[in-house]
Design an enzyme around this catalytic site. Structure first.
Site, PDB file in Angstrom:
ATOM      1  N   TYR A  79       0.820  -1.349   0.109  1.00 28.51           N
ATOM      2  CA  TYR A  79      -0.020   0.046  -0.039  1.00 28.51           C
ATOM      3  C   TYR A  79       0.879   1.238   0.147  1.00 28.51           C
ATOM      4  O   TYR A  79       0.560   2.120  -0.751  1.00 28.51           O
ATOM      5  CB  TYR A  79      -0.986  -0.046   1.254  1.00 28.51           C
ATOM      6  CG  TYR A  79      -1.981   0.938   1.242  1.00 28.51           C
ATOM      7  CD1 TYR A  79      -3.162   0.766   0.725  1.00 28.51           C
ATOM      8  CD2 TYR A  79      -1.544   2.447   1.634  1.00 28.51           C
ATOM      9  CE1 TYR A  79      -4.103   1.789   0.714  1.00 28.51           C
ATOM     10  CE2 TYR A  79      -2.379   3.230   1.680  1.00 28.51           C
ATOM     11  CZ  TYR A  79      -4.009   3.191   1.484  1.00 28.51           C
ATOM     12  OH  TYR A  79      -4.839   4.107   1.185  1.00 28.51           O
ATOM     13  N   PHE A 131      -9.823  19.923 -23.938  1.00 32.01           N
ATOM     14  CA  PHE A 131     -10.279  18.725 -24.263  1.00 32.01           C
ATOM     15  C   PHE A 131     -11.462  18.615 -23.344  1.00 32.01           C
ATOM     16  O   PHE A 131     -11.476  19.336 -22.440  1.00 32.01           O
ATOM     17  CB  PHE A 131      -9.205  17.620 -23.786  1.00 32.01           C
ATOM     18  CG  PHE A 131      -9.672  16.274 -23.865  1.00 32.01           C
ATOM     19  CD1 PHE A 131      -9.725  15.724 -25.085  1.00 32.01           C
ATOM     20  CD2 PHE A 131      -9.869  15.331 -23.040  1.00 32.01           C
ATOM     21  CE1 PHE A 131     -10.368  14.294 -25.421  1.00 32.01           C
ATOM     22  CE2 PHE A 131     -10.439  13.799 -23.130  1.00 32.01           C
ATOM     23  CZ  PHE A 131     -10.462  13.587 -24.178  1.00 32.01           C
ATOM     24  N   THR A 132     -12.383  17.522 -23.724  1.00 34.05           N
ATOM     25  CA  THR A 132     -13.767  17.437 -23.040  1.00 34.05           C
ATOM     26  C   THR A 132     -13.579  17.526 -21.546  1.00 34.05           C
ATOM     27  O   THR A 132     -14.189  18.119 -20.574  1.00 34.05           O
ATOM     28  CB  THR A 132     -14.727  16.313 -23.466  1.00 34.05           C
ATOM     29  OG1 THR A 132     -13.682  14.959 -23.414  1.00 34.05           O
ATOM     30  CG2 THR A 132     -14.689  16.340 -24.909  1.00 34.05           C
ATOM     31  N   ASP A 222      -0.082  19.351 -21.248  1.00 35.13           N
ATOM     32  CA  ASP A 222      -0.898  17.807 -21.191  1.00 35.13           C
ATOM     33  C   ASP A 222      -0.126  17.087 -22.148  1.00 35.13           C
ATOM     34  O   ASP A 222       0.136  17.352 -23.427  1.00 35.13           O
ATOM     35  CB  ASP A 222      -2.341  18.365 -21.652  1.00 35.13           C
ATOM     36  CG  ASP A 222      -3.212  16.839 -21.880  1.00 35.13           C
ATOM     37  OD1 ASP A 222      -2.474  15.901 -21.738  1.00 35.13           O
ATOM     38  OD2 ASP A 222      -4.389  16.961 -21.695  1.00 35.13           O
ATOM     39  N   LYS A 265      -2.555   6.612 -23.250  1.00 37.94           N
ATOM     40  CA  LYS A 265      -2.282   6.881 -24.683  1.00 37.94           C
ATOM     41  C   LYS A 265      -1.087   6.652 -24.706  1.00 37.94           C
ATOM     42  O   LYS A 265      -0.599   5.305 -25.122  1.00 37.94           O
ATOM     43  CB  LYS A 265      -2.793   8.233 -24.967  1.00 37.94           C
ATOM     44  CG  LYS A 265      -4.177   8.602 -24.796  1.00 37.94           C
ATOM     45  CD  LYS A 265      -4.844   9.992 -25.175  1.00 37.94           C
ATOM     46  CE  LYS A 265      -6.128   9.945 -25.522  1.00 37.94           C
ATOM     47  NZ  LYS A 265      -6.499   9.585 -26.777  1.00 37.94           N
ATOM     48  N   ARG A 388     -17.152  13.589 -32.244  1.00 39.88           N
ATOM     49  CA  ARG A 388     -16.268  14.770 -31.661  1.00 39.88           C
ATOM     50  C   ARG A 388     -16.899  15.913 -32.301  1.00 39.88           C
ATOM     51  O   ARG A 388     -16.216  16.674 -32.982  1.00 39.88           O
ATOM     52  CB  ARG A 388     -14.769  14.510 -31.982  1.00 39.88           C
ATOM     53  CG  ARG A 388     -14.290  13.203 -31.123  1.00 39.88           C
ATOM     54  CD  ARG A 388     -13.869  13.402 -29.939  1.00 39.88           C
ATOM     55  NE  ARG A 388     -14.903  13.471 -28.895  1.00 39.88           N
ATOM     56  CZ  ARG A 388     -14.660  13.031 -27.555  1.00 39.88           C
ATOM     57  NH1 ARG A 388     -13.265  12.868 -27.168  1.00 39.88           N
ATOM     58  NH2 ARG A 388     -15.784  13.262 -26.727  1.00 39.88           N
ATOM     59  N   PHE A 454     -22.111  13.140 -24.318  1.00 42.64           N
ATOM     60  CA  PHE A 454     -21.589  12.181 -25.208  1.00 42.64           C
ATOM     61  C   PHE A 454     -21.751  10.937 -24.851  1.00 42.64           C
ATOM     62  O   PHE A 454     -21.827   9.720 -25.471  1.00 42.64           O
ATOM     63  CB  PHE A 454     -20.630  12.847 -25.975  1.00 42.64           C
ATOM     64  CG  PHE A 454     -19.236  12.835 -25.328  1.00 42.64           C
ATOM     65  CD1 PHE A 454     -18.897  14.021 -24.659  1.00 42.64           C
ATOM     66  CD2 PHE A 454     -18.332  11.739 -24.982  1.00 42.64           C
ATOM     67  CE1 PHE A 454     -17.923  13.981 -23.648  1.00 42.64           C
ATOM     68  CE2 PHE A 454     -17.138  11.646 -24.409  1.00 42.64           C
ATOM     69  CZ  PHE A 454     -17.040  12.930 -23.690  1.00 42.64           C
TER      70      PHE A 454
HETATM   71  C1  LIG Z   1      -5.247  15.239 -24.487  1.00 40.98           C
HETATM   72  C2  LIG Z   1      -6.112  14.590 -23.440  1.00 40.98           C
HETATM   73  N1  LIG Z   1      -5.937  15.071 -22.096  1.00 40.98           N
HETATM   74  C3  LIG Z   1      -6.555  14.311 -21.080  1.00 40.98           C
HETATM   75  C4  LIG Z   1      -7.385  13.220 -21.380  1.00 40.98           C
HETATM   76  C5  LIG Z   1      -7.925  12.516 -20.126  1.00 40.98           C
HETATM   77  O1  LIG Z   1      -7.319  11.283 -20.144  1.00 40.98           O
HETATM   78  P1  LIG Z   1      -8.213  10.062 -19.471  1.00 40.98           P
HETATM   79  O2  LIG Z   1      -9.274   9.631 -20.484  1.00 40.98           O
HETATM   80  O3  LIG Z   1      -7.202   8.806 -19.291  1.00 40.98           O
HETATM   81  O4  LIG Z   1      -9.091  10.381 -18.240  1.00 40.98           O
HETATM   82  C6  LIG Z   1      -7.500  12.862 -22.873  1.00 40.98           C
HETATM   83  C7  LIG Z   1      -8.093  11.470 -23.018  1.00 40.98           C
HETATM   84  O5  LIG Z   1      -8.437  10.877 -24.150  1.00 40.98           O
HETATM   85  C8  LIG Z   1      -6.863  13.364 -23.773  1.00 40.98           C
HETATM   86  O6  LIG Z   1      -6.664  12.818 -25.195  1.00 40.98           O
END
Ligand SMILES: Cc1ncc(COP(=O)(O)O)c(C=O)c1O
Length: 480
Positions: A79, A131-132, A222, A265, A388, A454
Site C-alpha cells: 500500500y 479537451f472534454t 498535457d 495513450k 467529436r 456524449f
Molecule cells: C489530451 C487529453 N487529455 C486528457 C485526457 C483525459 O485522459 P483520461 O481519458 O485518461 O481520463 C485525454 C483522453 O483522451 C486526452 O486525449
C-alpha cells in the site's frame, strides 16, 4: 517505419510481431441495427461482441509490449512504499526529467487535482484547445476556458503543419485585457485531440513559455500524446530533423512548470500522473492525492499498471513506437483523400477524422452530423468510431445548445492493434457510405445527461434513416 515497395507505393510497416491476439467478429447488419437502436444511436453504448473494428479511441486500447506484460508480473502490491512506484518515478525522471511524480488513476483525475488546487472561481485558463474532461473540471472549479488557437486550426482542409500552435498575439492580448481574472496557468495540449490530433511546434511552445514566464504564468503541458507530438516535430520542424524523439521530448518538458498525462495513450496502460520540478506545486497537490486517488505510491492505479507504465514511458521514445499510429493514420487519410472523402488535413496523431459537415452537408449542425455519421458507419461496417462535435460539447450554463467549432467523426488508430487490411476494409465501407450519404439524416436527443452528455446520451434518427440505410446495404452488399 514507412517502407517504399518496388511499385513505388509507400506503406507503414509494423516493426513488431503479434504474439497474443484477441478474436473479433463481424455481426450481421440486422444485429448492428438492433444494438444501435437499443443503445440510442450512441456508439459508446455498444458492446465489444458487436464490434468488428474498434476505432472509438486509442485510450487504454493500445497493444502492450512483451516487456510491459513481463514487468506486470513482478509488481509490488504494498500500500505504501511500493517498489513499482519507484520504477515509475525513475522512468519519469529519465524520460521526462521531472523530479516529483503523483500517480492518478487516469488523465482526468490529474485534471481534477489540478483544478482543485489551482483553479478558483473567476479564473481564466488559456489553452491551445480544450479537451472534454479538461474543460469539465476547470469549469466545475469555477474557471473559464479561453481557447487561443491560430486561425488555421479550424480549417479542416489545411496544409498547415502545426495547427496545434497557440496564437501568441491573442495570448498577449488576453493577458493585457484580462482585468482582475487570475490566470493560474496556460495549458498546452500535445497534439490537440479535438482539433484532429494536430501538433504544436517546439518554436511555438518556447514562445508561449517566454510570454508566460514574463507574466509569471506557469506553463501546464498535457503530455497525453507527447510522443506523437515529438514525432511530428521531428518530421515537420527542420531544426529538429536530426534529433531523437527523446531529445525532442526533453526540449518540450524543460519548458513545462507542470505536466500531466493520460497513461492510457502514449504509455499504453491504464493510469496517469502529474509531474513537476517545483517543490511548492508538488506540496500543494500531494495532500489531495490520498483524498481523491490513493496513497502517494499508487494513486489509484493498479501496481501492475504502474510497472507497465514505467516500461511504456521508456518505450515511447523509440521512433517506431512514437510514429506507429501517426504513420497508420497517414496511410488511412491518404486512401480516403484518394476516394474524395472529406477528412481533416494534414492527418494528425491519434486518429483519422472525417469532416462530417462536408460529408453530410445536408444535415444541420443542430441535428448532429458527426454523431449521425458515426452511427451510419457502424451500420455499414461494424466499425465503431466516436462523435467529436456538438454532441461532445455540453450546453452552456443557460441550457443553450453550443455548436462545436468542428463536426468530426473520429476513427482512432490504437497503436500496434490493427493492420493494413483492416484499414482497407474501413476505407471501402466509407466509400460505400459516401456514395449513399444522402440517405443519412440527423439525430435528436431522447435522453440528455447534464454533463459530458456524449457518454450516456440517447438519440434517435430523424425520419428513421437507419432502417432505410440498412435495407439499401442488404440489397447492394448483403448481410455483412
Ligand atoms: C489530451 C487529453 N487529455 C486528457 C485526457 C483525459 O485522459 P483520461 O481519458 O485518461 O481520463 C485525454 C483522453 O483522451 C486526452 O486525449
Amino acid at each position: 517505419m514507412t517502407i517504399t515497395l518496388t511499385t513505388g507505393k509507400e506503406i507503414p510497416i509494423e516493426m513488431h510481431k503479434a504474439r497474443i491476439v484477441q478474436k473479433t467478429s463481424l455481426v450481421p447488419i440486422d444485429r448492428r441495427l438492433k444494438v444501435l437502436e437499443e443503445g440510442g444511436y450512441n456508439t459508446f453504448s455498444l458492446r465489444t461482441r458487436d464490434i468488428f473494428i474498434d476505432m472509438l479511441t486509442d485510450s487504454g486500447t493500445n497493444a502492450m509490449s512483451d516487456n510491459q506484460l513481463a514487468a506486470m508480473m513482478v509488481s509490488d502490491d504494498a500500500y505504501a512504499g511500493c517498489e513499482s512506484f519507484y520504477k515509475l518515478e525513475a522512468a519519469v525522471n529519465d524520460v521526462l526529467r521531472f523530479k516529483y511524480v503523483l500517480p492518478v488513476h487516469q488523465g482526468r483525475a490529474a485534471e481534477h487535482l489540478l483544478a482543485k488546487v489551482f483553479v478558483k472561481p473567476g479564473c481564466v485558463i488559456p489553452m491551445n484547445y480544450h479537451f472534454t474532461t479538461t474543460k469539465a473540471h476547470f469549469v466545475l472549479a469555477g474557471g473559464a476556458v479561453e481557447e487561443i488557437f491560430t486561425d488555421e486550426a479550424l480549417n479542416t482542409q489545411s496544409t498547415c503543419q502545426f495547427k496545434g500552435n497557440l496564437d501568441l498575439q491573442k495570448f498577449e492580448h488576453l493577458i493585457k485585457h484580462n482585468g482582475t481574472h487570475p490566470i493560474p496557468f496556460v495549458r498546452m495540449e500535445a497534439t490537440t485531440n479535438l482539433l484532429g490530433g494536430q501538433p504544436f511546434s517546439l518554436e511555438n511552445l518556447a514562445e508561449v513559455k517566454k510570454v508566460a514566464a514574463a507574466n509569471k504564468i506557469p506553463l501546464l503541458l498535457d503530455g497525453s500524446l507527447i510522443c506523437e507530438n515529438a514525432y511530428f516535430i521531428k518530421q515537420r520542424e527542420k531544426k529538429y530533423e536530426n534529433s531523437s524523439i527523446q531529445e525532442i521530448i526533453w526540449e518540450m518538458t524543460k519548458l513545462a512548470d507542470l505536466f500531466y498525462l493520460s497513461g492510457r495513450k502514449c504509455s499504453s496502460v491504464r493510469g496517469g500522473f502529474i509531474a513537476t520540478n517545483t517543490k511548492e506545486y508538488y506540496e500543494l497537490l500531494k495532500p489531495w492525492l490520498p483524498v481523491y486517488e490513493g496513497f502517494l505510491t499508487y494513486g489509484g492505479m493498479s501496481t501492475k499498471e504502474i510497472e507497465a507504465m514505467a516500461v511504456g514511458l521508456r518505450e515511447m521514445t523509440d521512433i517506431n513506437v512514437a510514429g506507429s499510429a501517426a504513420e497508420f493514420v497517414k496511410y488511412f487519410a491518404d486512401r480516403l483523400v484518394e476516394q474524395g472523402i472529406p477528412i481533416v488535413t494534414p492527418p494528425g496523431g491519434l486518429a483519422c477524422h472525417l469532416d462530417a459537415k462536408r460529408f453530410l452537408p445536408h444535415v444541420a449542425q443542430c441535428q448532429y452530423p458527426a454523431g449521425a455519421l458515426a452511427a451510419a458507419l457502424y451500420l455499414a461496417s461494424g466499425v465503431r468510431s466516436m462523435e467529436r462535435g456538438t454532441i461532445s460539447t455540453d450546453r452552456d450554463q443557460n441550457g443553450k445548445e453550443v455548436m462545436s467549432d468542428l463536426e468530426l467523426t473520429r476513427l482512432a488508430v490504437p497503436r500496434r492493434v490493427y493492420t493494413i487490411s483492416h484499414i482497407e476494409y474501413v476505407v471501402d465501407r466509407l466509400k460505400w457510405l459516401y456514395q449513399h450519404r444522402d440517405a443519412v439524416k440527423g439525430l435528436k436527443f431522447v435522453e440528455e445527461p447534464p454533463v459530458l452528455r456524449f457518454f450516456f446520451g440517447k438519440l434517435e434518427p430523424l425520419d428513421d434513416w437507419g432502417k432505410k440505410l440498412v435495407a439499401t446495404f442488404r440489397k447492394e452488399i448483403g448481410v455483412n
